[in-house]
Design an enzyme around this catalytic site. Sequence first.
Site, mmCIF file in Angstrom:
data_model
loop_
_atom_site.group_PDB
_atom_site.id
_atom_site.type_symbol
_atom_site.label_atom_id
_atom_site.label_comp_id
_atom_site.label_asym_id
_atom_site.label_seq_id
_atom_site.Cartn_x
_atom_site.Cartn_y
_atom_site.Cartn_z
ATOM 1 N N LYS A 268 73.368 33.232 71.396
ATOM 2 C CA LYS A 268 72.245 32.747 72.123
ATOM 3 C C LYS A 268 72.044 33.758 72.994
ATOM 4 O O LYS A 268 71.669 34.407 73.015
ATOM 5 C CB LYS A 268 73.561 32.365 73.590
ATOM 6 C CG LYS A 268 74.047 30.850 73.654
ATOM 7 C CD LYS A 268 73.125 29.934 73.086
ATOM 8 C CE LYS A 268 72.235 29.277 74.452
ATOM 9 N NZ LYS A 268 72.824 28.573 75.502
ATOM 10 N N GLU B 287 63.041 29.687 82.850
ATOM 11 C CA GLU B 287 64.300 28.617 84.223
ATOM 12 C C GLU B 287 63.989 29.695 85.444
ATOM 13 O O GLU B 287 64.331 28.418 86.751
ATOM 14 C CB GLU B 287 66.070 28.632 83.674
ATOM 15 C CG GLU B 287 66.015 28.157 82.359
ATOM 16 C CD GLU B 287 67.323 28.106 82.171
ATOM 17 O OE1 GLU B 287 68.180 26.989 81.622
ATOM 18 O OE2 GLU B 287 67.692 29.596 81.694
ATOM 19 N N SER C 30 74.234 35.757 75.497
ATOM 20 C CA SER C 30 75.345 35.487 76.756
ATOM 21 C C SER C 30 76.656 35.907 76.595
ATOM 22 O O SER C 30 76.533 36.750 75.529
ATOM 23 C CB SER C 30 75.117 33.932 76.140
ATOM 24 O OG SER C 30 76.909 33.352 76.341
ATOM 25 N N HIS D 117 55.670 10.459 78.698
ATOM 26 C CA HIS D 117 57.206 9.731 78.909
ATOM 27 C C HIS D 117 58.313 11.453 77.871
ATOM 28 O O HIS D 117 58.952 11.004 77.621
ATOM 29 C CB HIS D 117 57.965 8.611 78.574
ATOM 30 C CG HIS D 117 56.800 7.811 79.253
ATOM 31 N ND1 HIS D 117 56.894 6.734 80.009
ATOM 32 C CD2 HIS D 117 55.654 6.672 78.436
ATOM 33 C CE1 HIS D 117 55.567 6.193 80.559
ATOM 34 N NE2 HIS D 117 54.921 6.231 79.198
#
Length: 457
Positions: free
Chosen positions: A280, A287, A274, A153
């Site tokens: 960043k 992704e 970024s 979980h």
Amino acid sequence: MWGGRFAEGPSAIMREINASIPFDKALWRQDIVASKAHVAMLGAQGIVTPGDAQAIADGLDRVAAEYEANGVPEDWDLEDIHMTTESRLAELIGAAAGRLHTARSRNDQVATDFRLWVRDAIDQADAGLEALQKAVVSRAEEHADSIMPGFTHLQTAQPVTLGHHLMAYYEMVSRDRSRFADARARLNKCPLGSAALAGTGFPLDRKMTAEALGFEGPTANSLDAVSDRDFALDYLMAASQCALHLSRLAEEFIIWASQPFGFVVLPDSLSTGSSIMPQKKNPDAAELVRGHAGRITGCLTALMMTMKGLPLAYSKDMQDDKPPVFEAAGLLALSIAAMTGMVGDSDFRTDRMRAAAELGYATATDLADWLVREANIPFREAHHITGAVVRLAESRGVALDKLPLEDLKAIDERIDESVFPALSVEASVAARCSHGGTAPAEVRKRVAEARAALGME
Ligand code: ARG
């Protein structure tokens, strides 16, 4: 090509909707190879003269050299790669070109070309997955002792080793490879010679063409051979399952790379920055692997829906079989390569992992197991006692092994000081030595087996 039957040419819309050359030009190599196998057989069987067979074979080589050098021309009037190649052959060698299509239809031709293409895609996926497995096994060996929290979980559950965690993906990828191998074995029959749908009256040697193209033998039913695309669906199913596995691995890297976790520093080569936030470093490659799984399974669904309810034999719907397969293969190859780089080149922050494993009472099960083993308490009761210990530790804000012995004894007097060594994360992973468990010694065994299976010795 069928001017004899038609008074008028196709409308612009007909030409556009009908043309598959914009995408099936990707089959040009397979189309040339299969045509050469076909004409060699026609020559050997005396269906065309040796001279014509040779002229056609040489002409096909010249067409191939042109494609290689300049790409495949896209003339919608020629519809597809099969007619494009044949028409160029006719320009180059003249009338003899017209004999190539003897005892053949575009229906068995495209079924053959496409099988050859999918077979290559399977071989490429397998090679990529083997490289991924090697990267996984190397990193797992390096981190057979590195302790991290194991989750259920996404909540801290029990300590595991990073090596064990990585080897879980070795197993998934092994099964993916075996699914591709199954798909390949079923695919490997040659449709050539099935002609349009019913076979042909010419005295073909179908074994000869099958063998020349690396197939195990000819397909057994001409209607089936020209009209099923289950081999492409088998490939897409294997690709989809593989993409799902890769998306899970990608997701782990995304989570691990986030600042609150900080378990991994991704390679710069597989990250982006970024445009506004200078600090960043984004896990875009991971992704996109996660995202591509959606597109790849979409390709599977697309072809399933195309095939649903089609009567025998060939219908033009089936021309739509190729774009989803080509798209999925491209996305899968990129996904495999990206994850291979990520596994191989990431910097695992084992200090952060180890610290996280100390949090969240990851060794509570070890306390319960100790009560069972050392104090002969039934597991359910031990579970209950341990729950009370965790509650106490939580209220004090300390780890289990930092609770004073008298407080433990107040909860259950059968606890003594020999419990403390059992509560360390090292003892916890070392104790999980069941076959396939996370103990470093077990992980090393699995790694050694994997190295041998991959020929890494
Ligand atoms: N371009 C077609 C395809 O990819 C080739 C087969 C054409 N066959 C036909 N009967 N019109 O499916």
